[in-house]
Design an enzyme around this catalytic site. Structure first.
Site, PDB file in Angstrom:
ATOM      1  CB  ILE A 711      -0.964   0.029   1.210  1.00 34.41           C
ATOM      2  CG1 ILE A 711      -0.202  -0.098   2.528  1.00 34.41           C
ATOM      3  CG2 ILE A 711      -2.021  -1.045   1.076  1.00 34.41           C
ATOM      4  CD1 ILE A 711      -1.084   0.025   3.763  1.00 34.41           C
ATOM      5  N   GLY A 712       2.165   1.135   0.021  1.00 34.52           N
ATOM      6  CA  GLY A 712       2.977   2.339  -0.013  1.00 34.52           C
ATOM      7  C   GLY A 712       4.464   2.020   0.028  1.00 34.52           C
ATOM      8  N   GLY A 714       8.404   4.048   0.814  1.00 37.78           N
ATOM      9  CA  GLY A 714       9.029   5.238   1.374  1.00 37.78           C
ATOM     10  C   GLY A 714      10.529   5.171   1.220  1.00 37.78           C
ATOM     11  CG  PHE A 716      14.415   5.058   5.752  1.00 36.24           C
ATOM     12  CD1 PHE A 716      15.698   5.134   5.245  1.00 36.24           C
ATOM     13  CD2 PHE A 716      13.903   6.148   6.433  1.00 36.24           C
ATOM     14  CE1 PHE A 716      16.473   6.268   5.425  1.00 36.24           C
ATOM     15  CE2 PHE A 716      14.677   7.278   6.624  1.00 36.24           C
ATOM     16  CZ  PHE A 716      15.960   7.346   6.112  1.00 36.24           C
ATOM     17  N   GLY A 717      11.740   1.907   3.201  1.00 33.61           N
ATOM     18  CA  GLY A 717      11.132   0.593   3.120  1.00 33.61           C
ATOM     19  C   GLY A 717       9.794   0.583   2.429  1.00 33.61           C
ATOM     20  CB  VAL A 719       3.710   0.673   4.012  1.00 36.43           C
ATOM     21  CG1 VAL A 719       2.595   0.500   5.039  1.00 36.43           C
ATOM     22  CG2 VAL A 719       4.748   1.660   4.515  1.00 36.43           C
ATOM     23  CE  LYS A 733       8.941   3.244   7.479  1.00 40.46           C
ATOM     24  NZ  LYS A 733       9.031   4.550   8.169  1.00 40.46           N
ATOM     25  CG  ASP A 837       9.881  13.723   6.528  1.00 38.42           C
ATOM     26  OD1 ASP A 837       9.859  14.697   5.744  1.00 38.42           O
ATOM     27  OD2 ASP A 837       9.924  12.547   6.143  1.00 38.42           O
TER      28      ASP A 837
END
Length: 999
Positions: A711-712, A714, A716-717, A719, A733, A837
């Site tokens: 679903i996503g 980023g 660093f990894g 999700v 995550k 962030d």
């Protein structure tokens, strides 16, 4: 005798001494209680409201404290709108003479103490617009003199205590905008003194209790924005004193009784929108002679509209849209004549019904105050009456999606205050009148899908505030006037497709620097080359030029159109090689079919995905990815001597050896670094125990980390969505440990979230650090799943996703949620957490559209003794470009003020719909000074996101709300950190806006 007289006098003196001592002791009790309260309150201004609460003066002289004149006991405490936070001390229950406790519009949190029930003299309790959580204390029922209870705009849960029925003097209960559940208690019907009951914006279910009809003194009843079902009980119609009845946004059904308008002689607001009511609107509605606001929209009302509105002289707003009103009778629209007597009418919205017949000439006799008139989505026919030009104060006129015929009346030129004008999807003929140029304030103009002919009048260039123009699917001919491309305000859409336009594209096309979508497709006779000046349209994301006779090659200057996502050049006469710069553009869909392109097809970017690119009908193309099934390109013969040159051999061997050495040293460095990070991880992970979840459980929960559950992604990894047996739906995550900063991000997030809990923060279930089945290091964070995704997807949906509704009220709620989270992190956590962030993709929305701040991978912890932690993030500038505070780029320490700056940019993005990195922001223009135009000119419709501008709110009221929010955003995003607001003030100001604008 004298002896007894002396004895009596001595007794009186003794009683007086005892009484004085008792009063002095009680005074000291008040003194101690106030100091205990102060110890739990945080005053962000230091020397502000509570600075006078000290030993240098009597507590009766302290700010916000009022004492009785006789006994010097505290009778009132008023500390409203002072930016205070902290908790309410249980010692407040010792102030037994207290009659008024007013703390509204601050950021107090924690539970309302049960001890407050000891204030038996209390008449007014005002805790609205704070962050109190927990349940409403049933002990309040002991405050037998309570008259006014205001605890709305908090985070309270649970039910309304049944014990409240004993409060025989209670007149006002306000619990709106909390998270209360259960049903509306039947016991409330026993509080016969009740005059106001406001419970909107909760999670109440069940039905409306029949015995609420016993509240004969009730003036205000609001149960909107809940989950209440059933019908309106007949007893409710007996409350003849009602001024306000709001049951909107529930699941109510049934029909309205024929006598409803005869039962409420004092009613001013009747709001029944967004329910499931059926049947005909009763004629008796015409007897609500005091009514100002009638909302019946988005129900299932049907039949002929026969209400005589002529007696409703105070009517300001009438909303009937999204029903099935209509009968097909010849006099279908006769009700409009009775509305001409409503001289205060400002908003008339009847779009999306089944009304037929003609629009009568007397429509021009409607109120001179009307500024919003929508009849779209009906079945009206015949001409548009020229008398429409009499409504000179209209700012919105929408007659689209009907069956109107004949030419557009030239009298529309009189509507010089129009901002939104749509006649789309009718059967209008004739030409576009030159008087269109008189609409100098118009922002949105849609005449699409009609039978209009002739040329596009050059007078349209006078509409210098246009942001969207739709003329597609007509029979317009002639050349495209160059003046059209000189409307610099065009920023959303210019659609001229499916007409009969001819000639070349004017070079002036490059002047549309702010335009996002341009569609000139399917005009057949458009010819010439694509002007190189089109590259100046740096904001373009959608460019459709297909179905014309364009020729030549793709201009090399288009390389600079870095925002282009959809490009369709198919079915033209274009030729030459396909330029490789197209690989670098962020194209989601590229259609080059049916042209005369030749040569080798690029392999990267959009060309690497057969679902993203189409090149059919170009017989001279070759190469490309196999799934495109193009012929192989001829192999180029190379100079044989190249490989046998001794110099080249030495160069190749030397370069290879150097590369191998660099690779070996990099691997050694990497594995040493990984080892250090693994050791550090064990030392820095929080000792507190989370829920224990194994790698195998996470593997099963995500179907083997299937891409279907992704679903996503980023920095660093990745999700994944998953389902855990003991928890339910979660988001997982998984850290990509090849990224050097992933481990530090994992530690930072676990440490930041281990002890903090807030309604507007993402809840972490566990931090998982283990070994997978192949013996590799595995790190993951498990969160509660947010059903509505992140804010980024709501503000900037992908092309294959329709733009969801995100109106002004939702924007304001999200703004308050995020500000509340930051206020908690900055001032109510120990240690303080600096997020570092904040951006839309890190704000998640649950099923009720409540916002939760997440992704603490870059967070910093601030200890007063130790300063800011430095181990928690990678080196370099913290945050994301566009959102990171400017001082971070100069090497300044991370601070709460940096989060405030990011919040200001985020709020501007929500209001404008534009990213801070939008390509339009060049040459000194940025999202901040772009939005600041709202404060210096009448440009709200240009600057603000059109989706935000929609919704059930009066335009003047809407604009005031927007301006107030812009001021806050600008104050947060000041260049100098010391000039920025703090989040406590932001929360207070936003809650005040919500309270005033959305009562």
């Amino acid at each position: 005798m004298r002896f007894w007289l002396v004895l009596q006098q001595l007794a009186l003196i003794l009683i007086l001494i005892i009484t004085t001592d008792a009063l002095n002791n009680n005074n000291e009790t008040d003194h101690v209680s106030l100091l205990a309260m102060k110890s739990k309150i945080f005053d962000p201004f230091g020397g502000g409201a509570l600075s006078s609460w000290n030993e240098s003066s009597h507590f009766c002289n302290w700010e916000g404290v009022l004492c009785g004149k006789r006994h010097k006991r505290v009778t009132r405490i008023r500390l409203s709108s002072l930016g205070l936070s902290g908790t309410l001390s249980p010692h407040v229950g010792n102030l037994t003479f207290l009659r008024r406790l007013v703390l509204y519009n601050n950021t107090f949190h924690g539970e309302i103490p049960n001890e407050i029930g000891g204030l038996y003299r209390l008449k007014l309790l005002a805790l609205e617009a704070n962050s109190f959580h927990g349940r409403i204390p049933a002990s309040l029922s002991h405050c037998s003199n309570l008259v006014d209870l205001f605890i709305g705009y908090n985070n309270l849960v649970g039910t309304i205590p049944e014990e409240f029925s004993s409060l025989s003097m209670l007149k006002e209960i306000s619990v709106h905008e909390n998270n209360l559940t259960g049903g509306i208690p039947k016991s409330l019907g026993n509080i016969t003194s009740l005059e106001l009951f406001s419970a909107g914006g909760n999670l109440f279910g069940g039905t409306i209790p029949n015995n609420l009809g016993q509240l004969k003194n009730l003036i205000f009843l609001s149960l909107d924005y809940n989950q209440i079902s059933g019908t309106i009980p007949s007893s409710l119609y007996n409350i003849s004193h009602l001024n306000v009845l709001s049951l909107a946004f529930n699941d109510l059904h049934g029909s309205l009784p024929s006598y409803i308008g005869n039962m409420f002689p004092h009613l001013e607001f009747l709001q029944l929108q967004v329910n499931n009511f059926t049947g005909q609107l009763p004629n008796s509605i015409g007897n609500l002679t005091k009514v100002k606001w009638l909302s019946f929209n988005k129900n299932e009302f049907s039949g002929k509209l026969t209400v005589d509105f002529s007696k409703l002289v105070n009517l300001v707003i009438l909303r009937l849209q999204l029903n099935s009103l209509g009968s097909g009778d010849f006099d279908e629209m006769h009700f409009l004549e009775s509305l001409t007597n409503c001289s205060s009418l400002e908003i008339l919205n009847i779009f999306s019904n089944k009304l037929k017949g003609v629009l009568p000439d007397f429509v021009g006799n409607l109120s001179s105050n009307i500024h919003f008139f929508a009849l779209a989505g009906n079945q009206l026919q015949g001409r548009i009456p020229p008398t429409i030009g009499n409504l000179v104060n209209l700012s919105l006129l929408d007659l689209s999606n009907n069956r109107f015929t004949r030419p557009i009346p030239s009298t529309i030129g009189k509507l010089q205050k129009l901002q939104r004008f749509s006649l789309a999807q009718n059967q209008l003929s004739g030409t576009i009148p030159d008087s269109i140029g008189n609409l100098s304030l118009v922002n949105d103009l849609y005449f699409s899908i009609n039978n209009l002919e002739g040329t596009i009048p050059s007078s349209i260039s006078n509409c210098q505030r246009l942001i969207a123009l739709g003329l597609e699917q007509n029979n317009l001919s002639g050349t495209i006037p160059k003046e059209l491309f000189q409307i610099s305000s065009l920023s959303i859409l210019l659609n001229l497709s499916h007409n009969q336009l001819s000639g070349p594209l004017p070079s002036e096309i490059g002047e549309l620097k702010s335009l996002v979508a341009l569609d000139i497709s399917n005009n057949n006779d458009l010819s010439g080359e694509i002007p190189g000046s089109i590259s100046s349209c740096t904001s373009l994301e959608f460019l459709f030029l297909e179905g014309n006779m364009l020729q030549g090659s793709i201009p090399m200057s288009m390389e600079f159109m870095r925002g282009l996502q959809f490009l369709d050049l198919s079915s033209n006469n274009l030729s030459g090689q396909i330029p490789t710069f197209l690989e670098k553009l962020p194209l989601i869909n590229l259609n080059l079919s049916f042209n005369y392109f030749n040569g080798e097809l690029p392999l990267h970017g959009a060309f690497a995905n057969s679902t993203s690119v189409s090149v059919y009908g170009n017989d001279k193309l070759c190469g490309g990815i196999p799934s495109l099934q193009l012929p192989r390109c001829p192999i180029k013969k190379l100079n044989r001597n190249f490989f046998f040159s001794s110099k080249r051999i030495y160069a190749i061997v030397g370069t290879s050896i150097l590369g191998i050495l660099i690779l070996i040293s990099s691997l050694v460095f990497y594995f040493r670094k990984r080892k250090r990070e693994s050791t550090t991880t064990l030392e820095l992970l929080p000792k507190e125990s989370f829920v224990q979840i194994s790698y195998g459980e996470l593997l099963n929960a995500t179907d083997g980390f299937s891409s279907n559950n992704l679903i996503g992604t980023g920095g660093f990894g990745f999700v994944y969505k998953g389902v855990l047996d003991q928890i339910g739906d979660v988001a997982i995550k998984v850290l990509n440990l090849v990224n050097p900063g992933a481990t530090r991000s994992f530690i930072a997030e676990c440490k930041a979230l281990k002890n903090i809990r807030h309604r507007n923060l993402v809840k972490i279930v566990t931090c998982c650090s283990s070994i997978d089945f192949q013996g590799n290091e595995f790190k993951a964070l498990v969160y509660e799943l947010m059903m509505n995704g992140n804010l980024e997807k709501w503000l900037h949906p992908s092309q294959d996703t329709s733009r969801p509704e995100f109106n002004l009220l939702q924007c304001l709620r999200v703004a308050i949620d995020v500000a509340s989270a930051l206020d908690y992190l900055h001032y109510q956590c120990e240690p303080t957490v600096i997020h570092c962030d904040l951006k839309p993709s890190n704000i998640l929305l649950d099923q009720q559209m409540v916002a939760h701040v997440g992704d603490f991978g870059l967070a910093r912890l601030f200890h007063p003794e130790m300063g800011i932690s430095h181990h928690s993030t990678s080196m370099g500038v913290i945050g994301t470009v566009g959102y990171a505070a400017p001082e971070y780029g100069l090497g300044s320490e991370m601070s709460m003020k940096g989060d405030v700056y990011s919040y200001g940019v985020l709020l501007l993005e929500m209001l404008t719909g534009k990213r801070p990195t939008d390509l339009m922001f060049v040459d000194g223009l940025n999202i901040r000074n772009f939005t600041s135009q709202v404060l210096t000119g009448n440009v709200i419709e240009i600057v603000m996101d059109p989706v935000i501008l929609n919704g059930d709110i009066v335009i003047g009221q809407r604009d005031n709300c927007l301006i107030a929010m812009v001021k806050i955003a600008l104050a947060c995003s000041e260049e100098l950190p010391q000039n920025r607001m703090n989040m406590t003030d932001v929360v207070r100001e936003l809650q005040h806006i919500k309270k005033v604008m959305f009562k």
